[in-house]
Write a protein that holds these residues in place. Structure first.
Motif, mmCIF file in Angstrom:
data_model
loop_
_atom_site.group_PDB
_atom_site.id
_atom_site.type_symbol
_atom_site.label_atom_id
_atom_site.label_comp_id
_atom_site.label_asym_id
_atom_site.label_seq_id
_atom_site.Cartn_x
_atom_site.Cartn_y
_atom_site.Cartn_z
ATOM 1 N N TRP A 9 0.822 -1.291 0.105
ATOM 2 C CA TRP A 9 0.057 0.206 0.110
ATOM 3 C C TRP A 9 0.842 1.354 -0.054
ATOM 4 N N GLN A 68 3.599 3.114 -1.258
ATOM 5 C CA GLN A 68 4.477 2.962 -2.452
ATOM 6 C C GLN A 68 4.125 4.528 -2.980
ATOM 7 N N THR A 69 5.196 5.325 -3.639
ATOM 8 C CA THR A 69 5.188 6.454 -4.343
ATOM 9 C C THR A 69 6.298 6.606 -5.342
ATOM 10 N N ARG A 70 6.120 7.329 -6.136
ATOM 11 C CA ARG A 70 7.240 7.646 -7.459
ATOM 12 C C ARG A 70 8.176 8.627 -6.818
ATOM 13 N N TRP A 129 9.046 2.883 -1.194
ATOM 14 C CA TRP A 129 8.220 1.822 -0.719
ATOM 15 C C TRP A 129 8.615 1.768 0.838
ATOM 16 N N ARG A 160 4.745 11.696 1.512
ATOM 17 C CA ARG A 160 3.449 11.339 0.968
ATOM 18 C C ARG A 160 3.127 9.746 1.646
ATOM 19 N N LEU A 161 4.068 9.051 1.910
ATOM 20 C CA LEU A 161 3.872 7.444 2.279
ATOM 21 C C LEU A 161 3.169 7.688 3.681
ATOM 22 N N LEU A 186 -0.382 8.244 3.027
ATOM 23 C CA LEU A 186 -0.772 7.155 2.795
ATOM 24 C C LEU A 186 -1.397 6.186 3.643
ATOM 25 N N GLU A 215 -8.262 6.050 -2.690
ATOM 26 C CA GLU A 215 -7.124 6.817 -1.745
ATOM 27 C C GLU A 215 -5.807 6.181 -2.410
ATOM 28 N N ARG A 216 -5.661 4.898 -3.062
ATOM 29 C CA ARG A 216 -4.696 4.160 -3.210
ATOM 30 C C ARG A 216 -3.706 5.132 -4.067
ATOM 31 N N SER A 217 -2.176 4.954 -4.082
ATOM 32 C CA SER A 217 -1.558 5.497 -4.778
ATOM 33 C C SER A 217 -1.281 4.811 -6.237
ATOM 34 N N ASP A 218 -1.182 5.879 -7.185
ATOM 35 C CA ASP A 218 -1.212 5.306 -8.508
ATOM 36 C C ASP A 218 0.116 4.365 -8.868
#
Length: 203
Positions: A102, A104-106, A113, A165-166, A169, A177-180
């Protein structure tokens, strides 16, 4: 305080690596629910005694639970003779059910992660430190194994922003609301995992 001297709190941020393993953060893992796409959790089976050693977290039977839709799952380590084959940690998938993490982000062209909130804070303490000290063997320690892009000083601000951002989340749970970035990549380690000579499965 004598003029011209820095207080300890105003000095550069320091981080002391005591050799924590990634396994120490695997007690509770936030994942994408396989049914509804919201946030689910993966934890050791609740009827078991607490592990004596954190390395046992790679072998203990697991439960996947989604509070929103009621989805559940069960995982047990493979038995080979007297040994249990542990989960291979690392990558953007949960090591037990192989669900996307759940958290994870760019970030700077990569995927940042974490398993849970404690993992985020430990990474933030390391990334934010100007001075880093290693006091343990790097054989199984988490920080020496981090990718170079995450350790670089010129990426510090962007990585800390990604960890922020994590954090956000971690407080969210709905499918929308899930990260892309939270999807399957099949980048889980291919290793068969370590062995734990328990004499049979967990009961």
């Amino acid at each position: 305080m004598v003029l011209g001297m820095k207080s300890e709190s105003s000095g550069p941020a320091r981080h002391i690596d005591t050799g924590r393993w990634l396994a120490q953060f695997a007690g509770r893992i936030l994942v994408v629910c396989p049914r509804c796409g919201g946030r689910a959790i993966v934890v050791p089976r609740p009827d078991l005694d607490a592990p004596r050693y954190f390395s046992e977290l790679m072998f203990m039977p697991r439960r996947l639970v989604c509070a929103a839709c009621g989805a559940t799952g069960a995982w047990e380590a493979e038995v080979q003779g007297a040994a249990l084959v542990g989960a291979a940690l690392g990558g953007t998938e949960d090591p037990f059910f192989r669900q996307p993490l759940w958290l994870q982000t760019r970030c700077v062209g990569h995927i940042l992660w974490a398993y849970n909130e404690e993992h985020i804070e430990e990474l933030a303490a390391y990334v934010g430190a100007v001075l880093r000290h290693h006091t343990a063997s790097p054989t199984m320690a988490m920080f020496p194994r981090l990718p170079l892009w995450l350790k670089r000083a010129d990426n510090r601000a962007e990585v800390l922003a990604g960890l922020g951002r994590l954090r956000a989340l971690a407080a969210r749970s709905a499918p929308d609301e899930r990260s892309d970035a939270a999807h399957r990549r099949d980048d889980r380690p291919r290793s068969g995992g370590s062995r734990f000579y328990r004499g049979g499965p967990y009961q």
